[in-house]
Scaffold this motif. Structure first.
Motif, PDB file in Angstrom:
ATOM      1  N   THR A  53       0.836  -1.201   0.000  1.00 42.90           N
ATOM      2  CA  THR A  53       0.000   0.000   0.000  1.00 42.90           C
ATOM      3  C   THR A  53       0.875   1.257   0.000  1.00 42.90           C
ATOM      4  N   ASP A 107      -6.348  -1.442  -4.275  1.00 43.39           N
ATOM      5  CA  ASP A 107      -5.544  -2.059  -3.216  1.00 43.39           C
ATOM      6  C   ASP A 107      -6.256  -3.303  -2.668  1.00 43.39           C
ATOM      7  N   GLU A 108      -5.479  -4.227  -2.149  1.00 40.43           N
ATOM      8  CA  GLU A 108      -5.998  -5.363  -1.362  1.00 40.43           C
ATOM      9  C   GLU A 108      -6.889  -6.330  -2.132  1.00 40.43           C
TER      10      GLU A 108
HETATM   11 MG    MG Z   1      -1.937  -2.828   2.302  1.00 40.23          MG
END
Ligand code: MG
Ligand code: ADP
Length: 189
Positions: A53, A107-108
């Motif tokens: 991130t 993200d993720e």
């Molecule tokens: Mg992350």
């Protein structure tokens, strides 16, 4: 411009010495934002805490400095938003939110399982941005595990096929930065 970053940490605060599996030069090349002009995607893979991130945010900040519109989202919130919009008959409108920014950061991918409809909606977005809009995507799961992440090997393959056509992949292998201080203190090993 509201990029909706979860935190603001520039690349200059990233400790490359702690994560030797990352090619610093490659990241510095990405920081020039040429990948955006080329319409390339950046895929950042690795276990929790290794800086995925942080790197995504840092490259997003470089893109903003270079004058690009950037939007940051997580896979979970993106899919929830598309699912809701679809149910309300506003899918096209919502897809535009994610196709308009020059750089989209997702993200993720892989932390939460994705239902069939969510996988289909995600695929629609990837198809719309394909060869037009560069993306940065992060995942804790290797590409081989994306069939399970998306609950469907065929959809996962179609998504990866488009994402990886013009892409740079950063494979981070190392210890969680979150554990750094604890490791130093000898609290865990
Ligand atoms: Mg992350
Ligand atoms: P991930 O997304 O891979 O789970 P994060 O990017 O959220 O990990 O990193 C966890 C925390 O550790 C964040 O606060 C991040 O800024 C910090 N961090 C991770 N790797 C580094 C690094 N190499 N140098 C400096 N800070 C780091």
């Amino acid at each position: 411009a509201m990029a909706r970053f979860p935190f603001v940490k520039p690349l200059e605060t990233f400790d490359f010495a702690y994560q030797p599996s990352i090619d610093r030069k490659q990241v510095q090349t990405l920081a020039t934002c040429h990948f955006i002009e080329h319409g390339d995607n950046v895929l950042v893979l690795g276990p929790p805490g290794v800086g995925k991130t942080h790197l995504a945010v840092a490259l997003g900040l470089k893109a903003i400095e270079a004058g690009y519109r950037v939007l940051f989202t997580t896979a979970a919130s993106l899919i929830a938003a598309l699912t809701k919009a679809h149910a309300e008959g506003r899918l096209d409108e919502k897809l535009k939110i994610y196709t308009t920014p020059r750089l989209l950061i997702i993200d993720e991918i892989g932390y939460l399982p994705i239902e069939r409809q969510g996988a289909n909606l995600f695929f629609q977005l990837i198809s719309r941005r394909y060869e037009r809009g560069p993306m940065i995507l992060t995942s804790n799961q290797s590409f081989g595990a994306w069939g399970e992440v998306f609950g469907d090997r065929v959809i996962a393959t179609a998504i990866l096929d488009r994402l990886l056509h013009h892409a740079v992949t950063l494979n981070i292998r190392g210890n969680s930065y979150r554990l750094k201080e604890k490791l130093k203190a000898g609290l865990v090993r």
